[in-house]
Design a protein around this motif. Structure first.
Motif, PDB file in Angstrom:
ATOM      1  N   ILE A   1       0.719  -1.544   0.282  1.00 33.82           N
ATOM      2  CA  ILE A   1       0.063  -0.309   0.362  1.00 33.82           C
ATOM      3  C   ILE A   1       1.419   1.178  -0.470  1.00 33.82           C
ATOM      4  N   GLY A   2       1.440   1.257   1.115  1.00 34.65           N
ATOM      5  CA  GLY A   2       3.340   2.648   1.226  1.00 34.65           C
ATOM      6  C   GLY A   2       3.310   2.542  -0.222  1.00 34.65           C
ATOM      7  N   ARG A   3       3.976   1.029  -0.600  1.00 33.35           N
ATOM      8  CA  ARG A   3       4.762   1.513  -2.225  1.00 33.35           C
ATOM      9  C   ARG A   3       4.288   1.502  -3.341  1.00 33.35           C
ATOM     10  N   PHE A   4       3.047   1.584  -3.386  1.00 33.39           N
ATOM     11  CA  PHE A   4       2.152   2.191  -4.822  1.00 33.39           C
ATOM     12  C   PHE A   4       1.620   3.578  -4.323  1.00 33.39           C
ATOM     13  N   THR A   5       1.029   3.498  -3.495  1.00 37.31           N
ATOM     14  CA  THR A   5       0.765   5.477  -3.182  1.00 37.31           C
ATOM     15  C   THR A   5       1.670   6.199  -3.198  1.00 37.31           C
ATOM     16  N   MET A   6       3.424   5.450  -2.868  1.00 36.97           N
ATOM     17  CA  MET A   6       4.107   7.194  -3.326  1.00 36.97           C
ATOM     18  C   MET A   6       4.572   6.798  -4.831  1.00 36.97           C
ATOM     19  N   LEU A   7       4.482   6.174  -5.165  1.00 32.75           N
ATOM     20  CA  LEU A   7       5.590   4.914  -6.874  1.00 32.75           C
ATOM     21  C   LEU A   7       4.213   5.443  -7.318  1.00 32.75           C
ATOM     22  N   ALA A   8       3.337   6.214  -7.574  1.00 38.06           N
ATOM     23  CA  ALA A   8       2.281   6.153  -8.100  1.00 38.06           C
ATOM     24  C   ALA A   8       1.372   8.124  -7.666  1.00 38.06           C
ATOM     25  N   HIS A   9       1.975   8.517  -6.646  1.00 40.33           N
ATOM     26  CA  HIS A   9       1.476   9.616  -6.442  1.00 40.33           C
ATOM     27  C   HIS A   9      -0.581   9.527  -6.434  1.00 40.33           C
ATOM     28  N   TYR A  10      -0.597   8.786  -5.022  1.00 36.73           N
ATOM     29  CA  TYR A  10      -1.868   8.781  -5.591  1.00 36.73           C
ATOM     30  C   TYR A  10      -2.628   8.598  -4.274  1.00 36.73           C
TER      31      TYR A  10
END
Length: 477
Positions: free
Chosen positions: A162-171
């Motif tokens: 969750i953390g990785r996705f939100t950071m890399l995707a600026h989500y």
């Protein structure tokens, strides 16, 4: 799935997110070593997934076969080609797999999904392309649903993703998913029991690289579990990751105010860590956080208040020693110079009364020279009436709530000195019941506290101080 598994973020250069912050080059791991080692063992161990046995209700035979071909490809270049051709489809399959309830399958698919992202971070674009399709699923939702399963590995790997996705995707996650994730993180910090706790801290760091998450986290959840966990000293890497989160939080002006309030006590905790740490990566994070506390608040008064608090905790002495060292790190040198200059400027302007007020507001009282200074009390006792008797109320509150003998002794002493040099102050002390609170302390187990309580009560009851002084001198002879 790639020749460079479990990469770290660059240790040089800057990272800039979509909200305008430029974060300097602190290295940040992609998770806890124990969690990632287990993920690697799951992917490459003896217990393989039988792709044909996966339930058709979740994935079709064709989808299972497609994923099997990707996993079993002979060379990373072949995998990369397959992903370039069908990346969006693989994301769809991954998210379907997360609906399974078999622990073995969940562990495998989470490890596979992590490997997919970490093998080439640009693959995050396939998640975003998938989300633009009709009937797509927010990737953070099935992951958030896994935070309540029994398996610790499943929980912590889901959180890391969750953390990785939100950071890399600026989500920006929906608020409901933010709440689930941040509540889970807070709970893990409070329990302090998992072997994967460092991954929990890393997952939070990923979110806090974006300013809107910083504000949301501080407004709805407490920073105190981070502070409590830092005090327990559960290991250098966890300490580093928690300090990293505090540093990220300190980029926001509003959050800076929260960090330095009475409840969270960031400055005393960081000062204590800096006092005992010899690790440069810890030192540079703390000094960088100090710099933010002195520069990021919008209010000059708030910056000045933080400077006084740092001085009150003797941080200027620590920074002075650090400044004289031959530091090889350019950013640490620059931050040290900045903090040193700011504190030196404040030291020239600060009054003894400012230091005293800062100490009382900090919620930690020590026997600094000001408490024993007759000159200070003669000149400053009436100033304790400022801001609607703020300092008086704080001292009385410590008498009511503190269990620390030193805190109680200093609070009793200071109230006695206040009324000694400002006799009219007896009225507010009587109205607020301060005398009764101090009288109770005369029966405390601590002899020093009993003595301070007795002396304080005497000051509240005696008016002719010249006479009392003569009697005290006579008794001493």
């Amino acid at each position: 799935m790639s020749g460079s598994k479990y990469e770290k973020l660059p240790t040089s250069g800057s990272y800039s997110n979509s909200y305008g912050d430029t974060l300097s080059s602190f290295s940040q791991s992609s998770g806890d070593d124990s969690l990632l080692k287990e993920a690697d063992a799951i992917l490459h161990g003896d217990r393989k997934i039988h792709w044909n046995s996966l339930p058709n209700a979740i994935v079709s035979k064709a989808e299972a076969s497609q994923l099997s071909e990707l996993v079993n490809a002979d060379h990373p270049h072949i995998q990369d080609t397959m992903i370039r051709q069908n990346g969006v489809k693989f994301v769809e399959i991954f998210l379907k797999m997360l609906k399974m309830r078999d622990e073995k399958h969940l562990k495998h698919f989470l490890a596979l999904m992590h490997d997919f992202i970490e093998g080439d971070k640009s693959r995050i674009r396939y998640f975003l392309e998938y989300m633009n399709q009709e009937d797509s699923v927010d990737p953070t939702l099935p992951l958030a649903n896994l935070l309540n399963v029994k398996s610790p590995f499943v929980q912590f790997m889901a959180a890391l993703l969750i953390g990785r996705f939100t950071m890399l995707a600026h989500y920006q996650m929906p608020d409901s998913n933010k709440d689930i994730f941040l509540q889970w993180v807070t709970q893990q910090f409070r329990m302090q029991s998992s072997e994967y706790l460092t991954s929990c801290a890393v997952a939070l760091q990923y979110l806090l690289r974006t300013d809107t998450y910083r504000l949301y986290y501080v407004k709805k959840f407490s920073i105190k579990p981070i502070m409590d966990l830092l005090v327990t000293k559960k290991g250098l890497q966890l300490e580093y990751n928690l300090l990293f989160s505090l540093w990220l939080l300190s980029f926001n002006s509003s959050v800076c105010i929260k960090l330095t309030d009475k409840e969270h006590q960031v400055i005393p905790v960081l000062a204590n860590i800096l006092k005992h740490s010899t690790k440069q990566k810890i030192i540079r994070l703390i000094v960088a956080t100090y710099r933010n506390l002195l520069s990021k608040p919008d209010s000059i008064a708030e910056q000045q208040k933080n400077a006084v608090m740092l001085i009150q905790k003797k941080v200027h002495l620590q920074i002075s020693v650090l400044k004289d060292q031959d530091l090889e790190d350019d950013e640490l040198t620059e931050d040290t110079e900045f903090v040193y200059n700011q504190l030196e400027t404040t030291l020239q302007d600060i009054s003894t009364f400012d230091e005293y007020v800062s100490e009382v507001r900090s919620g930690t009282l020590e026997w600094s020279p000001v408490h024993r200074s007759e000159k200070f009390w003669r000149e400053c006792a009436p100033k304790l009436n400022e801001n609607r008797f703020e300092i008086i109320y704080l001292l009385i509150n410590y008498l009511q709530e503190s269990r620390d003998p030193q805190m109680l002794a200093i609070a009793a002493h200071d109230l006695g000195q206040y009324v000694r040099y400002y006799p009219r102050g007896k009225a507010i002390l009587d109205r607020e019941g301060a005398k009764e609170l101090i009288m109770r302390l005369m029966h405390h187990d601590d002899p020093s506290l009993r003595m301070e309580a007795l002396l304080s009560i005497q000051k509240m009851m005696v008016h002719n101080w010249e006479y009392l002084g003569k009697q005290t001198e006579a008794a001493a002879k």
